[in-house]
Design an enzyme around this catalytic site. Structure first.
Site, PDB file in Angstrom:
ATOM      1  N   ARG A  62     -31.010 -15.626 -36.454  1.00 27.98           N
ATOM      2  CA  ARG A  62     -29.928 -16.094 -37.341  1.00 27.98           C
ATOM      3  C   ARG A  62     -28.855 -15.014 -37.436  1.00 27.98           C
ATOM      4  NH1 ARG A  62     -30.888 -15.296 -42.407  1.00 27.98           N
ATOM      5  NH2 ARG A  62     -32.881 -16.385 -42.467  1.00 27.98           N
ATOM      6  N   TYR A 114      -5.123 -28.656 -39.744  1.00 24.55           N
ATOM      7  CA  TYR A 114      -6.195 -29.541 -39.305  1.00 24.55           C
ATOM      8  C   TYR A 114      -6.798 -30.221 -40.549  1.00 24.55           C
ATOM      9  CZ  TYR A 114     -10.921 -30.853 -38.046  1.00 24.55           C
ATOM     10  OH  TYR A 114     -12.098 -31.544 -37.908  1.00 24.55           O
ATOM     11  N   LYS A 211     -12.676 -25.962 -28.691  1.00 20.94           N
ATOM     12  CA  LYS A 211     -11.464 -26.455 -28.039  1.00 20.94           C
ATOM     13  C   LYS A 211     -11.212 -25.683 -26.727  1.00 20.94           C
ATOM     14  CE  LYS A 211     -11.352 -29.228 -31.525  1.00 20.94           C
ATOM     15  NZ  LYS A 211     -11.741 -28.621 -32.743  1.00 20.94           N
TER      16      LYS A 211
END
Ligand code: PLP
Length: 395
Positions: A62, A114, A211
């Site tokens: 983690r 966004y 992206k």
């Protein structure tokens, strides 16, 4: 558990490398155990300790994982910075920045963002006592009347999603430095190939790695990059404590995708420019938003702070209601109607009902996100096929 000091790339001096070399090599060296040229997928949740605390810098995945660490070092190098952190999504990265704040703090941000950023600001962090000011930041001086002793963070996106406003990063940074505020720049639309906000005065760069950086529409991931060690430690604390960290398979896929970032971005920019010019004179197009036009309101800033204008273009359709806009959006055969952007394939999106559906109509319409707006993510296919597809779809 402490901040990860382990690295697979201890011999590298990436500051001397050019962008393409960093995209291919930064953070990565032949694997020390086998000599594997590609960074292995370290599919492990935990690591052997000879005695408690006596380990090789990795304790639990983690917090730290070698495949992820290679990617984080590569991302940091591409932004000309020292520290990178990968998150399981762009929103996970955004969430971590906002968790640096306390109830009562105030944030200044842009009026075109966004939709998911707007949503996390207004629906999640407002609930925890943080106040957001959504401003027209095309002139950074517009921030001044909203600054007070509670202001802690300025969050900008440039180019903005979807109306391609350009915000002057250096201009904003001048004010944030004067007032000792944290400036975070969402650099998703430009990618590090076109723009490096830390060089212009930003404290943190945020990416939706999903992206352009990932580039193949097969991974959801986010990143934060900074040069400030104290900020890195604070962000790493949130990253490890809250746990929105990606697995090694996704880190591997992004390491692989990133190796062609410079090649892909060149092609996105070339195709984007041709399509923007084609659409500018198209009889079906009313407005067009692309920062490479000389009549873009912040063209001079775009030219100064970006190394190209990218492949993101938005248009509004002339005399089109929602039904007609849907008809045209569904009319493409090479462009795919889908959420997201930045992959090798061209996508078309209807922000009002898709990516920006969580913004109230009256708010989105104030900045031009109207029902007849379509956003194109221009891919790297053959330009003739893309132009023909547009010609057919816009009939
Ligand atoms: N920032 C921008 C500019 C985006 O376009 C997106 C997603 O579309 C995000 C942040 C959120 O990233 P993710 O979808 O990886 O959570």
């Amino acid at each position: 558990m402490s901040v990860c000091n382990a690295s697979l790339s201890s011999h590298q001096n990436t500051t001397k490398m050019k962008f393409a070399t960093k995209a291919i090599h930064a953070g990565q060296e032949p694997d020390p155990t086998t000599g594997a040229v590609m960074t292995p997928i370290y599919q492990t949740s935990t690591y052997w300790q000879k005695s408690p605390g006596d380990n090789k810098g990795y304790e639990y995945s983690r917090g730290t994982n070698p495949t992820r660490k290679a990617l984080e070092d590569c991302l940091a190098a591409l932004e000309n910075a020292k520290f990178g952190l990968a998150f399981s999504s762009g929103m996970g990265a955004t969430d971590a920045v906002l968790k640096l704040l306390q109830p009562g703090d105030e944030v200044i941000t842009g009026n075109d963002l966004y939709g998911g950023s707007y949503r996390i600001f207004t629906k999640i962090f407002t609930k925890y006592g943080i106040k957001f000011h959504f401003l027209d930041l095309s002139n950074p001086e517009n921030m001044r009347p909203y600054l007070n002793e509670k202001t802690k963070l300025v969050w900008i996106e440039t180019p903005t999603n979807p109306t391609m406003q350009i915000i002057d990063i250096e201009g904003v940074a001048k004010i944030t430095k004067e007032k000792n505020l944290i400036l975070t720049v969402d650099n998703t639309f430009a990618s590090p190939y076109l723009q490096n906000p830390i060089d212009l005065g930003a404290d943190i760069v945020m990416h939706s790695v999903t992206k352009y950086i990932g580039g193949h529409s097969d991974v959801v991931m986010g990143a934060l990059i900074t040069n400030d060690e104290a900020l890195y430690k604070d962000l790493w604390f949130v990253y490890n404590a809250c746990g929105a960290t990606p697995g090694p398979q996704d880190a591997f896929l992004v390491l692989r995708g990133i190796k062609t970032l410079h090649l892909r971005m060149k092609a996105h920019c070339e195709n984007g420019e041709k399509i923007a010019h084609y659409l500018k004179n198209h009889p079906k197009v009313d407005k067009i938003y692309w920062p490479g036009f000389e009549d873009h309101p912040n063209f001079e800033v775009a030219k100064r702070q970006m190394r190209g204008f990218g492949g993101m273009i938005s248009i509004t359709l002339k005399d089109a209601d929602l039904q007609e806009t849907f008809r045209i959006a569904s009319n493409f055969s090479v462009f795919t109607l889908a959420e997201s952007l930045g992959g090798v394939e061209s996508l078309i999106n209807h922000p009002a009902t898709m990516t920006h559906g969580s913004i109230p109509k009256e708010e989105r319409e104030k900045v031009g996100v109207t029902d007849n707006l379509l956003r194109l993510s221009v891919g790297v296919e053959d330009i003739d096929d893309l132009l023909e597809d547009l010609e057919n779809a816009l009939k």
